[in-house]
Design a protein around this motif. Structure first.
Motif, PDB file in Angstrom:
ATOM      1  N   THR A 184      -0.253  10.458   8.777  1.00 35.18           N
ATOM      2  CA  THR A 184      -0.475  10.511   6.641  1.00 35.18           C
ATOM      3  C   THR A 184       0.145   9.308   6.129  1.00 35.18           C
ATOM      4  OG1 THR A 184      -0.237  12.702   6.563  1.00 35.18           O
ATOM      5  CG2 THR A 184       0.077  11.568   4.666  1.00 35.18           C
ATOM      6  N   ARG A 212       0.966  -0.915   0.152  1.00 33.44           N
ATOM      7  CA  ARG A 212      -0.274   0.309  -0.297  1.00 33.44           C
ATOM      8  C   ARG A 212       0.970   1.314   0.240  1.00 33.44           C
ATOM      9  NH1 ARG A 212      -2.741  -2.017   4.863  1.00 33.44           N
ATOM     10  NH2 ARG A 212      -4.437  -3.777   3.928  1.00 33.44           N
ATOM     11  N   HIS A 258      -1.385   1.353   6.157  1.00 34.14           N
ATOM     12  CA  HIS A 258      -2.717   0.586   7.120  1.00 34.14           C
ATOM     13  C   HIS A 258      -3.887   1.414   6.767  1.00 34.14           C
ATOM     14  CE1 HIS A 258      -0.025  -1.242   9.923  1.00 34.14           C
ATOM     15  NE2 HIS A 258       0.762  -0.129  10.161  1.00 34.14           N
ATOM     16  N   ALA A 259      -4.482   2.143   6.229  1.00 32.16           N
ATOM     17  CA  ALA A 259      -6.125   2.341   5.595  1.00 32.16           C
ATOM     18  C   ALA A 259      -6.387   1.834   3.968  1.00 32.16           C
ATOM     19  CB  ALA A 259      -6.266   3.601   5.215  1.00 32.16           C
ATOM     20  N   PRO A 260      -7.227   0.516   4.424  1.00 36.13           N
ATOM     21  CA  PRO A 260      -7.961  -0.545   2.953  1.00 36.13           C
ATOM     22  C   PRO A 260      -7.561   0.872   1.974  1.00 36.13           C
ATOM     23  CG  PRO A 260      -9.483  -0.554   4.907  1.00 36.13           C
ATOM     24  CD  PRO A 260      -8.550   0.379   5.462  1.00 36.13           C
ATOM     25  N   LYS A 295      -0.842   5.494  -1.853  1.00 30.48           N
ATOM     26  CA  LYS A 295      -0.777   5.945  -3.053  1.00 30.48           C
ATOM     27  C   LYS A 295       1.441   6.048  -3.941  1.00 30.48           C
ATOM     28  CE  LYS A 295       0.529  11.147  -3.839  1.00 30.48           C
ATOM     29  NZ  LYS A 295       0.506  12.312  -3.282  1.00 30.48           N
ATOM     30  N   LEU A 353      -1.434   6.490   7.893  1.00 28.25           N
ATOM     31  CA  LEU A 353      -2.884   5.496   7.477  1.00 28.25           C
ATOM     32  C   LEU A 353      -2.419   5.114   5.581  1.00 28.25           C
ATOM     33  CD1 LEU A 353      -5.029   8.620   8.232  1.00 28.25           C
ATOM     34  CD2 LEU A 353      -5.372   6.635   8.771  1.00 28.25           C
ATOM     35  N   ARG A 354      -1.332   5.906   4.529  1.00 21.77           N
ATOM     36  CA  ARG A 354      -1.272   5.416   4.339  1.00 21.77           C
ATOM     37  C   ARG A 354      -0.369   4.152   3.735  1.00 21.77           C
ATOM     38  NH1 ARG A 354       2.870   9.036   0.378  1.00 21.77           N
ATOM     39  NH2 ARG A 354       0.759  10.446   0.330  1.00 21.77           N
ATOM     40  N   GLU A 361      -9.621   1.502  -0.111  1.00 23.82           N
ATOM     41  CA  GLU A 361     -11.519   1.456  -0.287  1.00 23.82           C
ATOM     42  C   GLU A 361     -10.834   3.842   0.315  1.00 23.82           C
ATOM     43  OE1 GLU A 361     -10.838  -1.268   0.736  1.00 23.82           O
ATOM     44  OE2 GLU A 361     -11.894  -2.967  -0.515  1.00 23.82           O
ATOM     45  N   LEU A 362     -10.273   3.373   1.385  1.00 24.46           N
ATOM     46  CA  LEU A 362     -10.315   4.517   1.891  1.00 24.46           C
ATOM     47  C   LEU A 362      -9.621   5.531   0.764  1.00 24.46           C
ATOM     48  CD1 LEU A 362     -10.275   3.970   5.152  1.00 24.46           C
ATOM     49  CD2 LEU A 362     -11.795   4.406   3.942  1.00 24.46           C
ATOM     50  N   GLY A 363      -8.659   4.898  -0.386  1.00 24.47           N
ATOM     51  CA  GLY A 363      -8.183   6.128  -1.575  1.00 24.47           C
ATOM     52  C   GLY A 363      -7.311   6.543  -0.583  1.00 24.47           C
ATOM     53  N   LEU A 364      -6.148   6.123   0.950  1.00 29.86           N
ATOM     54  CA  LEU A 364      -5.455   6.791   0.778  1.00 29.86           C
ATOM     55  C   LEU A 364      -3.878   6.210   0.128  1.00 29.86           C
ATOM     56  CD1 LEU A 364      -6.117   7.416   4.764  1.00 29.86           C
ATOM     57  CD2 LEU A 364      -6.461   8.729   2.413  1.00 29.86           C
TER      58      LEU A 364
END
Lengths: 113, 681
Positions: free
Chosen positions: B662, B95, B668-670, B677, B665-666, B672-675
């Motif tokens: 930030t 991710r 760990h956030a799935p 990059k 989050l990049r 779908e959350l659009g984080l």
């Protein structure tokens, strides 16, 4: 890209909310990972100890080989496959829950801002 | 002839696949990570294909044959290490969207300096990993064509290096996937065919005898032992029974000691108790009388051409009283080190003689075939905590340290992690890992069987110190010579695929580190993609040459052990960086760098020093506990690295970057959350 502005209380609030979201996401993921890891580590720790303290039992013959050979040489692999497939399935559920959780939506709004 | 043809077929197929795929590889991104567009099964095959190295294909069988049960931890660790990778690293790292660990290091901490440290470890681990691959190449070519070790390395290394220079990684994704399936075929099918033909050679036949049984070699077998420059391959550890050999060309014994290292207080054993030397028989055979015997010396002792030697086990005593273990008297036997390459003929134990009782009625030994020197008895071979882990007298410590190295080290291998970026997203990365584990397990389950069959059918490999070649030699024991040659051809081709694929992958990672991380980020940040590709090609040639040179130095080390060392270095450097970097927001640049350098460099130094001690380049007298910890450093290296990272990060907490949340989050956030990059554009 989002950055902290020390002078802005609004940004501080947003920052705190953001950290809270992060904390919750990571906690859910870590809980699953650690649970599976605990089983795996237990297996790795127990097998040498069994060899050390129960050599007779581990020396039981199965088709010419000892129990401990069969456990380590053959059965260890499918056990790790089971752990791994359990993890993949559960982690997809956890991620879907996170994605669907309205309380965790704040992060997406931030990124767009 | 047949093996050579099959190996050439594999090389041609590999190069052809690589070149034809290259025509489609246009951009720099294609060249480095295959344009990041590979399906789960394809990618899993490619990762497995790249991962299954000479250590997996030849080394495990060799080490299982040599050491027995303890060596089983190697395949299990090689495969199970992916579970840690899956649980903690695969998803977050994909991710985060970086090409390499150096990208992760820089991206996570915004620090170009950190990139340089991370790159250094790509090279340390990479070179450590290429050495055993080169040994594999030298051994296979030597066994197949009788080439000297160095020619095998030079030819194979050059072919692979050019393939990488011409193909890049797009070619390699397809090639690696193809090679996985080839390797599974090559490790399994000859085993099924061979066992079906042999019947009596089932894996368990060696084990059922149990106890002190030793594998036996046919009397009159000729064994070639190396000279002292190849220490420890110049050693013949004689079995704990009468052992007779003759030297058609004479011999120069550098040293005669005992197999069991003497403990303090025990009575010294004289060399004349261990070996008796009979001068060449005069026409008409031996005459009775002491004049046919020579007086052996413990050091620098020359034996005439045609002389015979009998080695006899000797009871260990302490102040005249026998030393007992479990109520039985402890015995030891001669351990002979040869100065020069030596030809020896193993004779029946019934030919044993003794200069003290030449005509006494010694009961004839039951066996007519000599026991294999250097081989552990069935009991020791079968039981845990055997010769491998008991080497320094701390078997439990050694075992756990090895497990830690293998399980944590997988996550720290540069050529494997880069593969995870060819997954489209974190979910695919996890599914890929699951499939990799299944594919690896399906392969590894066969490798110890080879070691077992080797022990049962070809114990002469013990005497030659050549257990690493079991997989490519054992099929030759079949009575049907043509079939035997075909099976040897298949396993040789598999071994070739093994070191080709891993060496290619390492070459891509290391050259990529030079081109992408050193040239593209440090030397000339304004470099155009074309210039980076050119830098990559030059670096590949450079890395290829160094790898070949290093490969020449390691002929006497076990392949699987060397790969284990690469894992130990990865475990103490990259693994803590990735684990804490992905899961602890408090990790600072200084903390991560200090921990990685301290754990990684100390582990590296310990391993290198241990290798030099083994080769007798260093002659420090260190306690066995220290040697054990040097040989398997993960048990202190990994905690040292992690603790240093935590402590130093706490001390430098003020330097946690402002945008750490930030970044986390990049990670760990799935998706779908659009984080997520991609870090590198």
């Amino acid at each position: 890209m989002w950055s902290v502005n020390e002078n802005s209380s609004l940004h501080e609030d947003v920052g705190a909310a953001r950290r809270e979201v992060l904390r919750r996401i990571m906690r859910r993921q870590a809980a699953l990972s650690l649970r599976v890891a605990a089983v795996f580590i237990a297996l790795l720790v127990v097998l040498p100890l069994a060899n050390l303290y129960a050599p007779k039992a581990m020396d039981t013959r199965i088709g010419g080989f000892t129990l401990t050979w069969v456990l380590l040489g053959i059965f260890f692999y499918p056990v790790t496959w089971l752990l791994s497939s359990y993890f993949v399935r559960k982690s997809e559920e956890v991620e879907a829950q996170i994605a669907a959780d309205p309380e965790l939506r704040v992060s997406r709004a931030e990124e767009g801002a | 002839m047949i093996p050579l043809l099959l190996v050439i077929a594999v090389i041609v197929a590999t190069v052809w696949l690589g070149v034809s795929a290259t025509k489609k590889s246009k951009t720099a991104s294609d060249f480095f990570v295959a344009g990041r567009s590979v399906g789960v099964l394809m990618n899993a095959s490619a990762i497995s294909g790249e991962y299954l190295s000479a250590a997996s294909f030849m080394g495990i069988a060799g080490l299982v044959m040599k050491s027995g049960y303890d060596a089983l931890w190697y395949p299990v660790g090689y495969a199970a290490g992916y579970l840690f990778l899956l649980l903690f690293i695969a998803g977050p790292l994909r991710r985060f969207g970086a090409y390499t660990i150096p990208d992760f290091a820089q991206g996570r901490f915004d620090s170009p300096e950190f990139r340089k440290i991370a790159v250094a470890f790509v090279l340390f681990i990479g070179f450590f990993y290429t050495m055993p691959q080169m040994k594999g190449a030298g051994v296979v070519m030597g066994s197949m064509l009788g080439w000297p070790y160095w020619i095998g390395i030079a030819v194979v290394g050059t072919v692979i290096t050019f393939n990488v220079v011409l193909g890049g990684m797009k070619g390699i994704t397809l090639v690696q996937a193809f090679q996985y399936w080839m390797k599974v075929f090559a490790i399994s099918v000859p085993l099924f065919v061979g066992l079906a033909m042999l019947g009596h050679g089932t894996p368990s036949s060696a084990a059922e005898k149990g106890g002190g049984t030793l594998p036996r070699i046919k009397a009159e077998t000729v064994v070639n032992v190396k000279g002292s420059t190849s220490f420890p391959s110049n050693v013949v550890s004689t079995p704990a029974e009468s052992f007779v050999m003759s030297f058609p060309d004479g011999a120069h014994l550098a040293k005669v000691t005992t197999v069991r290292a003497p403990k303090p207080g025990e009575d010294p054993i004289d060399v004349s108790q261990l070996i008796a030397v009979a001068k060449p028989a005069p026409p008409g055979g031996y005459e009775k009388g002491s004049d046919v015997f020579d007086t052996p010396k413990a050091k620098d002792y020359r034996i005439e051409s045609g002389a015979k030697v009998t080695c006899s086990p000797v009871a260990v005593t302490k102040a005249g009283q026998p030393v007992l273990l479990d109520g039985k008297p402890v015995k030891t036997s001669a351990k002979i080190e040869f100065e020069e390459p030596t030809k020896l003929v193993l004779l029946s134990p019934r030919d044993a003689f003794s200069h003290t009782q030449t005509d006494a009625a010694v009961p004839a030994p039951a066996e007519t075939d000599p026991a294999a020197p250097n081989a552990p008895s069935d009991g020791k071979w079968l039981a845990p905590f055997g010769p491998l882990t008991s080497k320094w007298g701390y078997p439990v410590l050694y075992t756990y340290s090895l497990i830690i190295a293998l399980v944590c080290g997988t996550a720290g291998l540069p050529h494997i992690l880069v593969r995870f970026y060819t997954n489209p997203d974190g979910r695919a990365a996890k599914r890929t890992t699951l499939w990799v584990m299944v594919m690896l397990g399906a392969f590894y389950v066969f490798t110890p069987i080879w070691g077992t069959v080797g022990r049962a059918l070809m114990p002469v490999l013990y005497a030659n110190n050549a257990t690493d070649s079991a997989v490519i030699k054992v099929p030759g024991m079949l009575e049907n010579q043509t079939l035997g040659q075909i099976l040897i051809g298949i396993t040789s081709a598999g071994a070739f695929a093994a070191f080709m694929s891993t060496f290619s992958g390492l070459l891509v990672s290391m050259s990529g580190a030079f081109a992408h991380d050193i040239y593209g980020k440090v030397i000339k940040p304004s470099a155009t993609p074309d210039e980076k590709v050119r830098a990559f090609k030059i670096a590949a040639i450079f890395v290829g040459v160094i790898s070949m040179l290093l490969g020449l130095l390691v002929e006497t080390f076990d392949i699987a052990t060397m790969v284990g060392w690469a894992f130990a270095i990865g475990a103490a450097s990259y693994f803590p960086l990735l684990l804490l970097g992905a899961w602890w927001r408090g990790l600072t640049k200084t903390g991560a760098a200090t921990g990685m350098l301290l754990g990684g460099l100390l582990s590296l130094s310990a391993i290198v020093a241990n290798m030099m001690l083994d080769k007798k380049i260093l002659t420090w007298d260190l306690p066995p506990l220290v040697r054990s910890l040097m040989e398997q450093p993960a048990i202190w290296g990994v905690p040292l690295s992690i603790i240093t990272m935590v402590v130093v990060s706490k001390l430098t907490a003020s330097t946690i970057p402002a945008d750490v949340d930030t970044k986390m989050l990049r990670l760990h956030a799935p998706e779908e959350l659009g984080l997520s990059k991609d870090y590198v554009v």
